[in-house]
Scaffold this active site. Sequence first.
Site, PDB file in Angstrom:
ATOM      1  N   LYS A   1     -17.589  -0.177   6.448  1.00  0.00           N
ATOM      2  CA  LYS A   1     -18.116  -1.238   5.638  1.00  0.00           C
ATOM      3  C   LYS A   1     -19.526  -1.233   5.498  1.00  0.00           C
ATOM      4  O   LYS A   1     -19.950  -1.661   4.251  1.00  0.00           O
ATOM      5  CB  LYS A   1     -17.632  -2.600   6.174  1.00  0.00           C
TER       6      LYS A   1
ATOM      7  N   PHE B   1     -11.778  -6.376  14.127  1.00  0.00           N
ATOM      8  CA  PHE B   1     -10.490  -6.890  13.587  1.00  0.00           C
ATOM      9  C   PHE B   1     -10.140  -5.923  12.333  1.00  0.00           C
ATOM     10  O   PHE B   1     -11.302  -5.396  11.866  1.00  0.00           O
ATOM     11  CB  PHE B   1     -10.964  -8.122  12.846  1.00  0.00           C
ATOM     12  N   GLN B   2      -8.981  -5.596  12.268  1.00  0.00           N
ATOM     13  CA  GLN B   2      -8.548  -4.452  11.278  1.00  0.00           C
ATOM     14  C   GLN B   2      -9.063  -3.199  11.225  1.00  0.00           C
ATOM     15  O   GLN B   2      -9.197  -2.698  10.392  1.00  0.00           O
ATOM     16  CB  GLN B   2      -8.614  -5.199  10.021  1.00  0.00           C
TER      17      GLN B   2
ATOM     18  N   MET C   1      24.791   8.549   1.726  1.00  0.00           N
ATOM     19  CA  MET C   1      24.723   9.915   2.495  1.00  0.00           C
ATOM     20  C   MET C   1      25.141   9.471   3.644  1.00  0.00           C
ATOM     21  O   MET C   1      25.677  10.609   4.439  1.00  0.00           O
ATOM     22  CB  MET C   1      23.506  10.628   2.222  1.00  0.00           C
TER      23      MET C   1
ATOM     24  N   GLU D   1       0.876  -1.126  -0.193  1.00  0.00           N
ATOM     25  CA  GLU D   1       0.106  -0.076   0.217  1.00  0.00           C
ATOM     26  C   GLU D   1       0.943   1.264  -0.001  1.00  0.00           C
ATOM     27  O   GLU D   1       0.454   2.143  -0.467  1.00  0.00           O
ATOM     28  CB  GLU D   1      -1.059   0.000   1.345  1.00  0.00           C
TER      29      GLU D   1
END
Length: 572
Positions: free
Chosen positions: A163, A113-114, A480, A51
């Site tokens: 949802k 959940f999630q 760097m 993502e």
Amino acid sequence: MEMLSGAQMVVRALEDQGVEHVFGYPGGSVLDIYDALFENGKMEHVLVRHEQAAVHMADGYARSTGKVGTVLVTSGPGATNCITGIATAYMDSIPLVILSGQVPTSMIGEDAFQETDMIGISRPVVKHSFLCKKASEIPEAIKKAYYIAASGRPGPVVVDLPKDVQNPKEKFPYQYPESVSLRSYNPTKAGHKGQIKRAAKLLAEAQRPVMYVGGGAINANADHLVTKLAELLNLPVTTTLMGLGAFSGTHPQFVGMLGMHGTFEANKTMHNADLIFAVGARFDDRVTNNVAKFCPHATVVHIDIDPTSISKTVQAHVPIVGSVETVLEQMLEVIRECGLDNDKQALAEWWEQIAQWRSRNCLAYETSPTLIKPQQVIEALYRVTKGEAFVASDVGQHQMFAALYYPFAKPRQWINSGGLGTMGFGIPAAMGAQFANPDAVVCCVTGDGSVQMNIQELSTCMQYGVPIKIISINNRALGMVKQWQKMFYGGRHSHSYMESLPDFVKLAEAYGHVGIAVSDPAELESAMEKAFAMKDRLVFMDISVDPDEHVYPMQIKFGAMDEMWLSKTERT
């Protein structure tokens, strides 16, 4: 009136908004939206492998076009994986809309959940956010999200979609708003006429002026006006890292990028100027060095659409709030109406001084018959692409070499993470630029450290036939970090060497692409020509370079603009 489910409203709203590409990754809380996407079939959805990469792709898409990039991800870890990409866009003022799934409204706050509080987590790094608790709110929220993302000072906007709000079994009247009205949000476009007249007069009277241009000029599509004004008044022009391309890097009035790794002539010009005309720039720390020592003789005229950026770090004597494009048009009109002209003699003497600083040739470097120098890689890239490529970069030494040695002639050619400095940005950003510009030459300049942070997107490139060219400047270290450790930590290289690296050629081939390894300076340009001749293939060039090469010039920490290291042994 058409009756649609919440999920269908999301997809139809994107279609009505003119969205052509969505970068995303499905999951439980957005499956209804994905099903609606399947039914719609009009937008191209790009299935990423992480993502974070989805946001960087949308970011590269936005930077290369000026359009708003679109992301669709699921709740919980899908949403939180986006945070680094959102912060990257926020720091560089890039317009994005991130559509994130959420648990059902009845379960918000229950540690379901999630579930994560995406609105709360993203709040410090978004321009605005929406939580849609009813399907009927979706069209207006999406319309507002795109308007807010693209207007004023651009930035990312999150739309959180529970949802149950997407439920395909529940239908509601759908109407996409034709316009947006936000009582508390009305960005100023036109500048104050009195301030503009004052600024124009000061510009004409200045004996040592400089035009300092930032990414805001690119966001405002004002590059043609920057050039027009600079040529009209014969002004020296310098740009920030984010402003490269707002004024052609091949123009004789361009004195180079300024700041921490800016050119000697750009930093000297700024330090000795009697007037700084700041256009869409924010005087960040990578430009100013020690603010207490910053440009002590200069009057500051500052144009910015974001009023909070003016006098934030450097006091503006003439602040002008407004769109860069509109304000420059107003200023040109004032100059014409008032017949303003500058002091030709003083300006000629100023250009003579700048010519002396230029003669120092601060970007010169020593070559080797056996080792490829990073500078040579970028110079070869410029020649092979004729200076016309979109160049995305990751973050580190390779980024600075690309900024200094590839003269960008046009805006939106240079795509890099400036404010946040996000390693792993390069490959997905280049992919986003390629999706937006399918016929263009797009490459990613990266390093052996950065490239591994989102290298899984080589799989996405194969699935969608994305023919970017990856130029990996491989010094087997975090370049760097290693340079700083050499300069400031007595050469104690704590965990900056990449002691175990994959065979990048075989890795590219494992993903189905072409890999080319180069280590001989004599073979560099021909190998690069071979890579770019394969127009329909992704080519990964693993180029072994001198591991001890440093990026110079480099400002001396806590010093003034013109206090710099010019090499490992020479400082101003």
